[in-house]
Write a protein that holds these residues in place. Structure first.
Motif, short mmCIF file in Angstrom:
data_model
loop_
_atom_site.label_atom_id
_atom_site.label_comp_id
_atom_site.label_asym_id
_atom_site.label_seq_id
_atom_site.Cartn_x
_atom_site.Cartn_y
_atom_site.Cartn_z
N ASP A 2 1.06 8.34 0.75
CA ASP A 2 1.89 7.34 0.10
C ASP A 2 2.79 6.66 1.13
OD1 ASP A 2 2.77 5.89 -2.07
OD2 ASP A 2 4.40 7.30 -2.52
N CYS A 3 2.20 5.75 1.90
CA CYS A 3 2.96 5.10 2.96
C CYS A 3 2.94 3.59 2.75
CB CYS A 3 2.36 5.45 4.33
SG CYS A 3 2.99 4.45 5.68
N ILE A 4 4.12 3.00 2.66
CA ILE A 4 4.23 1.56 2.36
C ILE A 4 3.54 0.70 3.42
CG2 ILE A 4 6.54 1.41 3.41
CD1 ILE A 4 5.65 -0.52 0.29
N PHE A 5 3.68 1.07 4.70
CA PHE A 5 3.07 0.23 5.75
C PHE A 5 1.55 0.41 5.80
CE2 PHE A 5 7.08 -0.61 8.56
CZ PHE A 5 7.64 -1.30 7.51
N CYS A 6 1.03 1.60 5.45
CA CYS A 6 -0.42 1.77 5.31
C CYS A 6 -0.94 0.84 4.22
CB CYS A 6 -0.78 3.21 4.95
SG CYS A 6 -0.81 4.34 6.36
N LYS A 7 -0.21 0.79 3.12
CA LYS A 7 -0.65 -0.04 1.99
C LYS A 7 -0.59 -1.52 2.34
CE LYS A 7 0.41 3.30 -1.60
NZ LYS A 7 1.40 3.77 -2.58
N LYS A 44 -4.07 2.50 11.58
CA LYS A 44 -4.11 3.95 11.43
C LYS A 44 -2.68 4.48 11.37
CE LYS A 44 -5.95 8.14 13.56
NZ LYS A 44 -6.84 8.70 14.58
N HIS A 45 -2.45 5.43 10.50
CA HIS A 45 -1.10 5.96 10.34
C HIS A 45 -0.70 6.92 11.45
CE1 HIS A 45 2.52 7.18 8.10
NE2 HIS A 45 2.35 8.31 8.77
N TYR A 46 0.43 6.63 12.09
CA TYR A 46 1.13 7.59 12.94
C TYR A 46 2.59 7.51 12.50
CZ TYR A 46 -2.89 6.79 16.06
OH TYR A 46 -4.14 6.65 16.59
N PRO A 96 8.58 5.70 8.17
CA PRO A 96 7.84 6.64 9.04
C PRO A 96 6.37 6.26 9.23
CG PRO A 96 8.13 7.62 6.89
CD PRO A 96 8.80 6.28 6.82
N HIS A 97 6.14 5.02 9.64
CA HIS A 97 4.82 4.56 10.12
C HIS A 97 5.17 3.71 11.33
CE1 HIS A 97 0.62 2.70 9.24
NE2 HIS A 97 1.05 2.13 10.35
N ILE A 98 4.73 4.12 12.51
CA ILE A 98 5.18 3.42 13.73
C ILE A 98 5.05 1.90 13.59
CG2 ILE A 98 2.94 3.72 14.88
CD1 ILE A 98 4.39 3.73 17.56
ZN ZN Z 1 1.30 4.68 7.15
#
Ligand code: ZN
Ligand code: 5GP
Length: 114
Positions: A2-7, A44-46, A96-98
């Motif tokens: 559940d990451c806003i920047f991934c979405k 890609k999530h980091y 917390p997504h670089i």
């Molecule tokens: Zn992310």
């Protein structure tokens, strides 16, 4: 995850996307602090710079290459710009997504740290 920047990077959540390639996405910050305020992220999530395995650090070159392309596309390559990466708690990182803040559109003041 559940990451806003991934979405945002995957297009699941609409945003004002300004640039996209195979590995990197860039979109306008919700609360800009400069005339141009763009967030540049790996797809890609980091969590942060500290979360990238050493053998995957090429993604940082990919991000910087994308920044050059965005600066040219948006027309602020000649007058210049500032890039900021907040890393972790003491760096002031909130999402917390670089991500790299790409700031432009006026002469920014000398970097202030508080
Ligand atoms: Zn992310
Ligand atoms: P940080 O403090 O983690 O370095 O920066 C996070 C940035 O993300 C802030 O400048 C904030 O305005 C921006 N931001 C937070 N949530 C969203 C969102 O949902 N969409 C966009 N476009 N920007 C966001």
């Amino acid at each position: 995850m559940d990451c806003i920047f991934c979405k945002i990077a995957s297009g699941e959540i609409p945003s004002s996307m300004v640039y996209e390639d195979e590995k990197v996405a860039a979109f306008r910050d919700l609360s800009p602090v400069a005339p141009q305020h763009i967030l540049v992220v790996p797809k890609k999530h980091y969590d942060s710079l500290e979360d990238i395995p050493m053998d995957e650090m090429d993604i940082i070159s990919d991000i910087h290459r994308a920044i050059r392309k965005i600066a040219e596309q948006e027309g602020f390559n000649e007058d210049g710009y500032r890039i900021i990466n907040n890393c972790g708690k003491n760096g002031g990182q909130e999402v917390p997504h670089i991500h790299y803040h790409l700031l432009a559109g006026k002469k920014l003041t000398k970097l202030v740290v508080d």
